[in-house]
Design an enzyme around this catalytic site. Sequence first.
Site, short mmCIF file in Angstrom:
data_model
loop_
_atom_site.label_atom_id
_atom_site.label_comp_id
_atom_site.label_asym_id
_atom_site.label_seq_id
_atom_site.Cartn_x
_atom_site.Cartn_y
_atom_site.Cartn_z
N GLY A 190 7.41 4.59 8.13
CA GLY A 190 6.55 5.74 8.39
C GLY A 190 6.79 6.29 9.78
CB SER A 191 4.71 8.44 11.90
OG SER A 191 3.59 7.67 12.27
CB THR A 192 7.90 6.91 16.01
OG1 THR A 192 9.22 6.84 15.43
CG2 THR A 192 7.95 6.23 17.36
CD GLU B 280 10.80 12.05 11.83
OE1 GLU B 280 9.82 11.41 12.23
OE2 GLU B 280 11.66 11.59 11.07
CB CYS C 246 12.93 8.54 8.34
SG CYS C 246 13.63 7.50 7.06
CE LYS D 129 -1.81 2.53 3.26
NZ LYS D 129 -1.72 3.89 2.70
N GLY E 27 4.04 3.16 13.85
CA GLY E 27 4.88 1.97 14.09
C GLY E 27 4.54 1.31 15.42
CD GLU F 235 13.40 3.71 7.88
OE1 GLU F 235 13.38 4.51 8.84
OE2 GLU F 235 13.32 4.07 6.70
#
Lengths: 287, 483
Positions: B238-240, B391, B294, B186, B243, B260
């Site tokens: 993507g974002s933490t 971030e 990132c 996706k 995640g 990641e």
Amino acid sequence: MTRLDVRKTHKLYIGGVFPRSESGRTFEAVDAKGGFLANMALASRKDGRDAVLAARKAFGGWSSRTPYNRGQVLYRVAEVMEGRRDQLIEQIRSGAGVADKPATASVDAAIDRVVWYAGWADKYVQVLGNANPVSGPYFNLSSPEPTGVVAVVAPSDPLLGLVSVIAPAIATGNTVVVIASETVPVPAVTMSEIMATSDLPGGVVNILTGHAAEIAPWLASHMDVNALDLGGVEDPDLAASLEVAAADNLKRVLRAPTAQVDWLAEPSLARLEAFVETKTVWHPIGV
Amino acid sequence: MASTGKFEYAPAPESRTIVDIKSSYGLFIGGEFVDGNGTSFKSISPASEEVLAEVAEATEADVDRAVRAARQAYDKVWSKLPGSERAKYLYRIARIMAERSREFAVLESLDNGKPIKESRDVDLPLVSQWFFYYAGWADKLSYAGLGPDPRALGVAGQVIPWNFPIMMLAWKIAPALAAGNTVVLKPAETTPLTALLFAEVCQQADLPPGVVNIITGAGDTGQALVEHRDVDKVAFTGSTSVGKAIARSVAGTSKKVTLELGGKAANIVFDDAPLDQAVEGIVGGIFFNQGHVCCAGSRLLVQENVYDAVIDRLKARMSTLRLGDPLDKNTDIGAINSAEQLARIKELSDIGDAEGAERWSVPCEIPANGFWFPPTIFTGVTQAHRIAREEIFGPVLSVLTFRTPSEAVEKANNTPYGLSAGVWTEKGSRILSMANQLRAGVVWANTFNKFDPASPFGGYKESGYGREGGRHGLAAYLQGASA
């Protein structure tokens, strides 16, 4: 007149010393038939936090020891275990209710297991790391580094299982907080005495006795713990809830085994690989 | 500031006629485009807000259909092919991606907003190289040191971000297929078009139907994919925060996961560094891809005695950056990917002002339409400032100082992240000493933001787990092997 023996107080092992639980609580370790063996310290969540502090404090020093030195220390642990062999066999026999022969086999395998991992301490970097042929003027090297503080729920196998999860984690430079086998906790206390007299710096291994279901959630959600080994968690719901808690700071989680583990079999590299991070350095090449 | 020494350039736009964008796209399932069961959404060009295409939003039923197609392709075709045959498909894809790279670069810059210079010279060459690299592994897995009989996991569900859409697709699909898995991927909802064009490449390569499935949609679609019971492997970039949600959702399953995630990388400049080279590296470290990276070097740590020299040169260099049309070959800074991301960058920058840091932005002309943010640095930043901790994922650099190497290490490691770090010094022994102490998965010395299919990439701590690239990247897609 027969001599009255001096009985041991079984305590926790935190930061290289042997405190009682700060909670003042104890529980009874019993033999396979339910007979009284010893009063054990019943670790609390505060003991768990103290152990994490000790493990974090020990991490910098232990992880920067030379791999050769870590191998030496682990080998020393095996040497001291050998000297305590009879005691360990007796504790396995009485605690787990097994016959002399399998108890002996299990203790011997435990000692040999520590020797096996001692030998890995200065080799796994070569096996898990490598140079990378990148398209540019860089010397590019990937090598494994310890993850940090690892919280471990030890398997029910009270000695062989215990050393089989501790040794790989510390061989690579991690420090650990271990919840010992709940049903047969006495050998873990003997192991802590062995480690305390084996040149292993205080705090590298911390051992808690008590109820995994009570202490493990606090370790799983602790923000200064980097990884979680669920090797000894037998309740799948508890395992799942610990894994959920571990996500708060993205701990590396080694899941509970889905099948019975044969601890006597030679292990794979999986436990050495589980708690290392690959670091890749791009070093310039030029004149 | 007057742009002294700045050359005047005539516009030099890359032609967009090379790419044929359809007005609407379905889902790529089982080797063909099919209609989704849900609604559709628009993908726009962030540089102009022009609608590029309508794209289907995959529902849970669509996700299920895609996973079943991937499972069937795995069971009936892909798992039965020898590695050498899988390799040849991947080599084909690598070659087609090289042949059609300009077309992809133009589409990527249109849909994402990144400068054509970057999509053309960085993203697309790496895409082809990634497929070529992993193609060669497909029939050599037993030599990878990941066990004597390495086996695929099955179906991989892969969710990728909008900052490097086609490159992230390659990072995910190439190792998965080489290791023998089939995939459902996706792309991000703001940048789906190059992934959909990649579906055509799969057809062109005669890749067996169902080996690669591309489904489009937003967070709900991604969640349905990650949580699907028949997915064996989840790979997410993507974002933490997402995640962590994924790590929770797979708890208690046997799914293998690689994440990641975010970063707040320190870029450390010592007083003996070649300063002009370091300034180039600082600029590339934070302004490459508008800072939507990132591993961006978003915290500059400068040794105190060269602070003034570095900041002066940095501002002078930043003043020559050209912001504008992503398709213009002279453009250095393209558009911010979305209105939402622009709002986030503005919010955190305003917090930087409010917390007392000093902002300096390149005085450049901002186009009337689209989403833009000028290259910006904050000086006087302390470790407690939110712009030093969170971030920003935009062209915003926070500058801090240090005196000793140990202070630099302490400041660099003072973050929950651990994806990357940079070290600038002429002293080789110092490079390796710093690299040893930095808790980050990638350390660049006298360079920054370098990527290579042979080089493992991934983070420590809350930057995620698992590695992409190199031999280590294969482990993420094989049974038993630790990622």
